[in-house]
Write a protein that holds these residues in place. Structure first.
Motif, PDB file in Angstrom:
ATOM      1  N   GLY A 118      -2.133  14.908 -17.809  1.00  0.00           N
ATOM      2  CA  GLY A 118      -2.907  16.446 -17.827  1.00  0.00           C
ATOM      3  C   GLY A 118      -4.091  16.136 -17.617  1.00  0.00           C
ATOM      4  O   GLY A 118      -5.203  14.995 -18.515  1.00  0.00           O
ATOM      5  N   LEU A 119      -5.051  17.406 -17.699  1.00  0.00           N
ATOM      6  CA  LEU A 119      -6.622  17.108 -18.467  1.00  0.00           C
ATOM      7  C   LEU A 119      -6.219  16.840 -19.440  1.00  0.00           C
ATOM      8  O   LEU A 119      -6.110  18.212 -20.582  1.00  0.00           O
ATOM      9  CB  LEU A 119      -7.355  18.665 -17.682  1.00  0.00           C
ATOM     10  N   PRO A 120      -7.798  16.236 -20.209  1.00  0.00           N
ATOM     11  CA  PRO A 120      -7.771  15.801 -21.729  1.00  0.00           C
ATOM     12  C   PRO A 120      -8.255  16.936 -22.457  1.00  0.00           C
ATOM     13  O   PRO A 120      -9.251  17.818 -21.695  1.00  0.00           O
ATOM     14  CB  PRO A 120      -8.335  14.946 -21.938  1.00  0.00           C
ATOM     15  N   GLY A 135      -5.721  23.486 -17.064  1.00  0.00           N
ATOM     16  CA  GLY A 135      -6.362  22.266 -16.984  1.00  0.00           C
ATOM     17  C   GLY A 135      -5.910  21.203 -15.989  1.00  0.00           C
ATOM     18  O   GLY A 135      -7.080  20.200 -15.097  1.00  0.00           O
ATOM     19  N   VAL A 136      -4.212  21.385 -15.580  1.00  0.00           N
ATOM     20  CA  VAL A 136      -3.145  20.207 -15.102  1.00  0.00           C
ATOM     21  C   VAL A 136      -4.092  20.729 -13.556  1.00  0.00           C
ATOM     22  O   VAL A 136      -4.279  19.730 -12.936  1.00  0.00           O
ATOM     23  CB  VAL A 136      -2.343  20.420 -14.947  1.00  0.00           C
ATOM     24  N   ILE A 137      -4.061  21.968 -13.121  1.00  0.00           N
ATOM     25  CA  ILE A 137      -4.989  22.682 -11.904  1.00  0.00           C
ATOM     26  C   ILE A 137      -6.094  21.890 -11.470  1.00  0.00           C
ATOM     27  O   ILE A 137      -6.530  21.334  -9.993  1.00  0.00           O
ATOM     28  CB  ILE A 137      -4.823  23.617 -11.654  1.00  0.00           C
ATOM     29  N   VAL A 138      -7.228  21.849 -12.359  1.00  0.00           N
ATOM     30  CA  VAL A 138      -8.399  21.646 -13.012  1.00  0.00           C
ATOM     31  C   VAL A 138      -8.704  20.082 -12.128  1.00  0.00           C
ATOM     32  O   VAL A 138      -9.404  19.831 -11.360  1.00  0.00           O
ATOM     33  CB  VAL A 138      -9.164  22.530 -13.682  1.00  0.00           C
ATOM     34  N   SER A 139      -7.617  19.443 -13.425  1.00  0.00           N
ATOM     35  CA  SER A 139      -7.598  18.602 -13.390  1.00  0.00           C
ATOM     36  C   SER A 139      -7.676  16.931 -11.392  1.00  0.00           C
ATOM     37  O   SER A 139      -7.942  16.496 -11.154  1.00  0.00           O
ATOM     38  CB  SER A 139      -6.790  17.580 -14.279  1.00  0.00           C
ATOM     39  N   ALA A 140      -6.128  18.119 -11.218  1.00  0.00           N
ATOM     40  CA  ALA A 140      -5.086  17.959  -9.842  1.00  0.00           C
ATOM     41  C   ALA A 140      -6.666  17.569  -8.557  1.00  0.00           C
ATOM     42  O   ALA A 140      -7.504  16.833  -7.888  1.00  0.00           O
ATOM     43  CB  ALA A 140      -4.406  18.606  -9.314  1.00  0.00           C
ATOM     44  N   PHE A 141      -6.582  19.016  -8.567  1.00  0.00           N
ATOM     45  CA  PHE A 141      -8.102  19.009  -8.107  1.00  0.00           C
ATOM     46  C   PHE A 141      -9.555  18.730  -7.564  1.00  0.00           C
ATOM     47  O   PHE A 141     -10.589  18.120  -7.326  1.00  0.00           O
ATOM     48  CB  PHE A 141      -9.371  20.706  -7.614  1.00  0.00           C
ATOM     49  N   SER A 214     -12.926   3.460   0.488  1.00  0.00           N
ATOM     50  CA  SER A 214     -13.192   4.771   0.248  1.00  0.00           C
ATOM     51  C   SER A 214     -12.328   5.382  -0.400  1.00  0.00           C
ATOM     52  O   SER A 214     -12.745   5.676  -2.239  1.00  0.00           O
ATOM     53  CB  SER A 214     -13.980   5.179   0.932  1.00  0.00           C
ATOM     54  N   GLY A 215     -11.428   5.718  -0.517  1.00  0.00           N
ATOM     55  CA  GLY A 215     -10.391   6.794  -1.309  1.00  0.00           C
ATOM     56  C   GLY A 215      -9.588   6.106  -2.290  1.00  0.00           C
ATOM     57  O   GLY A 215     -10.076   6.678  -3.448  1.00  0.00           O
ATOM     58  N   PHE A 216      -9.717   5.188  -2.720  1.00  0.00           N
ATOM     59  CA  PHE A 216      -9.095   3.599  -3.217  1.00  0.00           C
ATOM     60  C   PHE A 216      -9.977   4.209  -4.819  1.00  0.00           C
ATOM     61  O   PHE A 216     -10.130   4.454  -5.377  1.00  0.00           O
ATOM     62  CB  PHE A 216      -8.473   2.683  -2.973  1.00  0.00           C
ATOM     63  N   LEU A 217     -11.486   4.293  -4.185  1.00  0.00           N
ATOM     64  CA  LEU A 217     -11.794   3.641  -5.663  1.00  0.00           C
ATOM     65  C   LEU A 217     -12.712   5.380  -5.700  1.00  0.00           C
ATOM     66  O   LEU A 217     -12.549   5.041  -7.507  1.00  0.00           O
ATOM     67  CB  LEU A 217     -14.100   3.223  -4.374  1.00  0.00           C
ATOM     68  N   GLY A 218     -12.601   5.921  -4.896  1.00  0.00           N
ATOM     69  CA  GLY A 218     -13.034   7.446  -5.858  1.00  0.00           C
ATOM     70  C   GLY A 218     -11.342   8.183  -7.112  1.00  0.00           C
ATOM     71  O   GLY A 218     -11.488   8.294  -7.453  1.00  0.00           O
ATOM     72  N   ALA A 219     -10.451   7.332  -6.389  1.00  0.00           N
ATOM     73  CA  ALA A 219      -8.697   8.133  -6.979  1.00  0.00           C
ATOM     74  C   ALA A 219      -9.254   7.255  -8.286  1.00  0.00           C
ATOM     75  O   ALA A 219      -9.001   7.625  -9.164  1.00  0.00           O
ATOM     76  CB  ALA A 219      -7.831   7.892  -5.798  1.00  0.00           C
ATOM     77  N   VAL A 220      -9.620   5.975  -8.204  1.00  0.00           N
ATOM     78  CA  VAL A 220      -9.596   5.291  -9.398  1.00  0.00           C
ATOM     79  C   VAL A 220     -10.535   6.011 -10.132  1.00  0.00           C
ATOM     80  O   VAL A 220     -10.268   5.798 -11.585  1.00  0.00           O
ATOM     81  CB  VAL A 220      -9.207   3.327  -9.125  1.00  0.00           C
ATOM     82  N   MET A 221     -11.382   5.461  -9.685  1.00  0.00           N
ATOM     83  CA  MET A 221     -12.146   5.364 -10.932  1.00  0.00           C
ATOM     84  C   MET A 221     -12.038   7.344 -11.956  1.00  0.00           C
ATOM     85  O   MET A 221     -12.549   7.433 -12.545  1.00  0.00           O
ATOM     86  CB  MET A 221     -13.479   6.266 -10.218  1.00  0.00           C
ATOM     87  N   GLY A 222     -11.822   8.255 -10.946  1.00  0.00           N
ATOM     88  CA  GLY A 222     -10.960   9.664 -11.389  1.00  0.00           C
ATOM     89  C   GLY A 222     -10.166   9.423 -12.519  1.00  0.00           C
ATOM     90  O   GLY A 222     -10.447  10.350 -13.610  1.00  0.00           O
ATOM     91  N   VAL A 223      -9.103   8.863 -12.025  1.00  0.00           N
ATOM     92  CA  VAL A 223      -8.484   8.371 -13.001  1.00  0.00           C
ATOM     93  C   VAL A 223      -8.816   7.706 -14.633  1.00  0.00           C
ATOM     94  O   VAL A 223      -8.775   7.820 -15.748  1.00  0.00           O
ATOM     95  CB  VAL A 223      -6.839   7.580 -12.661  1.00  0.00           C
ATOM     96  N   PHE A 224      -9.723   6.503 -14.388  1.00  0.00           N
ATOM     97  CA  PHE A 224      -9.922   6.171 -15.041  1.00  0.00           C
ATOM     98  C   PHE A 224     -11.046   7.415 -16.315  1.00  0.00           C
ATOM     99  O   PHE A 224     -10.867   7.093 -17.037  1.00  0.00           O
ATOM    100  CB  PHE A 224     -11.356   4.910 -15.357  1.00  0.00           C
ATOM    101  N   SER A 225     -11.668   8.335 -15.804  1.00  0.00           N
ATOM    102  CA  SER A 225     -12.527   9.511 -16.468  1.00  0.00           C
ATOM    103  C   SER A 225     -11.644   9.771 -16.858  1.00  0.00           C
ATOM    104  O   SER A 225     -11.651  10.444 -18.395  1.00  0.00           O
ATOM    105  CB  SER A 225     -13.249  10.329 -15.533  1.00  0.00           C
ATOM    106  N   LEU A 226     -10.575  10.716 -16.597  1.00  0.00           N
ATOM    107  CA  LEU A 226     -10.010  11.335 -17.244  1.00  0.00           C
ATOM    108  C   LEU A 226      -8.897  10.759 -18.205  1.00  0.00           C
ATOM    109  O   LEU A 226      -8.924  11.067 -19.516  1.00  0.00           O
ATOM    110  CB  LEU A 226      -8.628  11.816 -16.353  1.00  0.00           C
ATOM    111  N   TYR A 227      -8.917   9.646 -18.616  1.00  0.00           N
ATOM    112  CA  TYR A 227      -7.988   7.932 -19.587  1.00  0.00           C
ATOM    113  C   TYR A 227      -9.232   8.115 -20.843  1.00  0.00           C
ATOM    114  O   TYR A 227      -8.508   8.377 -21.383  1.00  0.00           O
ATOM    115  CB  TYR A 227      -7.440   7.040 -18.716  1.00  0.00           C
ATOM    116  N   ALA A 228     -10.299   7.771 -19.985  1.00  0.00           N
ATOM    117  CA  ALA A 228     -10.968   7.690 -21.338  1.00  0.00           C
ATOM    118  C   ALA A 228     -11.468   8.726 -22.315  1.00  0.00           C
ATOM    119  O   ALA A 228     -11.505   8.979 -23.227  1.00  0.00           O
ATOM    120  CB  ALA A 228     -12.637   7.259 -20.261  1.00  0.00           C
ATOM    121  N   ALA A 229     -11.227   9.949 -20.916  1.00  0.00           N
ATOM    122  CA  ALA A 229     -11.007  11.528 -21.927  1.00  0.00           C
ATOM    123  C   ALA A 229     -10.273  11.512 -22.750  1.00  0.00           C
ATOM    124  O   ALA A 229     -10.964  12.402 -24.032  1.00  0.00           O
ATOM    125  CB  ALA A 229     -11.928  12.155 -20.739  1.00  0.00           C
ATOM    126  N   TRP A 230      -9.180  11.345 -22.635  1.00  0.00           N
ATOM    127  CA  TRP A 230      -8.761  11.550 -23.738  1.00  0.00           C
ATOM    128  C   TRP A 230      -8.685  10.870 -24.925  1.00  0.00           C
ATOM    129  O   TRP A 230      -8.154  11.221 -26.192  1.00  0.00           O
ATOM    130  CB  TRP A 230      -7.338  10.849 -22.945  1.00  0.00           C
TER     131      TRP A 230
END
Length: 337
Positions: A118-120, A135-141, A214-230
């Motif tokens: 979920g969202l850190p 936070g799970v809902i927010v992070s999904a959006f 393009s969608g792949f880049l946005g999705a992967v960087m989004g995952v990176f950002s959440l992982y780093a925030a943990w």
């Protein structure tokens, strides 16, 4: 083999694969033909971003094998990235209704959040807030918006590639400065895979990225950002600052079109960067200016947040204000004529 050899190998592999995809696109007539909604004037093959997807997904598990990346994060990025890229690939080759694409994007986001947890907790004005289930809902959006805005912003030569490289390299430098060098590998790998593609996508582009890339880049960087925030809550603000050009232009344009009563899911060319490219008469100058904004404005603010303790929310506000002014100045959301 040293893990550092992966990075030049990713550049070469991506460049060679993109060349092969260009020949495939030409043979299958996968061509973007200019129309009233286009920002280009020459028929150009599309779908080259698949090279970024394949190179990254092939190499990223190596970081799990050597212990530089936790396996839940790898499963998160593999499943989400592959799912988003597959939807984009199918859309590049035909058409998927917007509602089904959106459903697929949310399913990919749920997969990512399942593995990430979920969202850190968010660092906010000196404290830390845990939004729990909300936070799970927010992070999904957040993930769905990020992958879609990256798709929206892939409209002129080299722009999406340069944004990804600047963001990923910038965050790698910040990880190193703050003692989180273990986080560097995956975003640096992504930057190198994009660099190989940029060989063919640099203005004037010989192949376009396509929705798969393009969608792949946005999705992967989004995952990176959440992982780093943990690992450290401050890193979420860092990623939001570094992605500021795309976040502000896409969001400003979306709300502008909503207020004007336009159908936001229809293709258009009313983003600020598209207006700027038409005024400049070329794509290279706009892509170069975006790179300069990233390096000279957004990157220093991100360093101030991560290294010198600038409040994250305040840093985002400072970073975004001039970008909002630029979006307004260049008529983001307004239709020509």
């Amino acid at each position: 083999m040293s893990v550092w050899l992966l990075f030049p190998l990713a550049v070469v592999s991506s460049a060679l694969l993109t060349g092969g995809l260009r020949r495939y696109a030409l043979s299958r007539s996968l061509i973007d033909v200019p129309n009233s909604r286009s920002s280009h004037s020459v028929p150009t093959p599309r779908g080259g971003g698949v090279s970024i997807v394949l190179v990254f997904l092939l190499f990223v598990p190596i970081f799990g094998v050597i212990g530089d990346l936790e396996w839940p994060a790898i499963w998160s990025v593999l499943g989400t990235g592959l799912g988003v890229a597959a939807l984009g690939f199918l859309d590049d080759h035909g058409h998927i209704a917007a509602r089904w694409r959106l459903l697929g994007h949310f399913l990919c986001a749920v997969w990512a959040l399942y593995w990430l947890g979920g969202l850190p907790p968010i660092e906010f004005w000196g404290g830390v807030i845990d939004l729990q289930w909300f936070g799970v809902i927010v992070s999904a959006f957040y993930l769905v918006w990020l992958l879609n805005l990256y798709n929206f912003m892939d409209g002129i030569d080299g722009l999406a590639s340069v944004e990804a490289i600047c963001t990923c390299v910038g965050v790698c430098i910040i990880y190193w400065l703050t003692g989180f060098a273990g986080l560097i590998g995956p975003p640096l790998l992504l930057a190198m895979a994009v660099s190989g593609f940029l060989v063919w996508n640099f203005p004037p582009a010989r192949i376009f990225m396509g929705d798969a890339g393009s969608g792949f880049l946005g999705a992967v960087m989004g995952v990176f950002s959440l992982y780093a925030a943990w690992k450290s809550p401050v890193f979420l603000w860092v990623w939001l600052v570094l992605l500021g050009v795309f976040v502000v232009d896409a969001t400003f344009t979306l709300f502008s079109r909503l207020l004007q009563g336009h159908r936001v899911y229809e293709a258009h060319r009313s983003h600020a960067y598209q207006h700027a490219a038409r005024k400049a008469g070329n794509h290279l100058s706009v892509t170069g200016i975006v790179a300069a904004i990233n390096i000279l404005w957004l990157f220093p603010i991100a360093i101030c947040i991560a290294v010198f303790g600038l409040n994250g929310l305040l840093g985002v506000v400072i970073a975004y204000l001039p970008l909002v002014v630029l979006a307004y100045k260049y008529g983001a959301g307004k239709i020509d004529g």
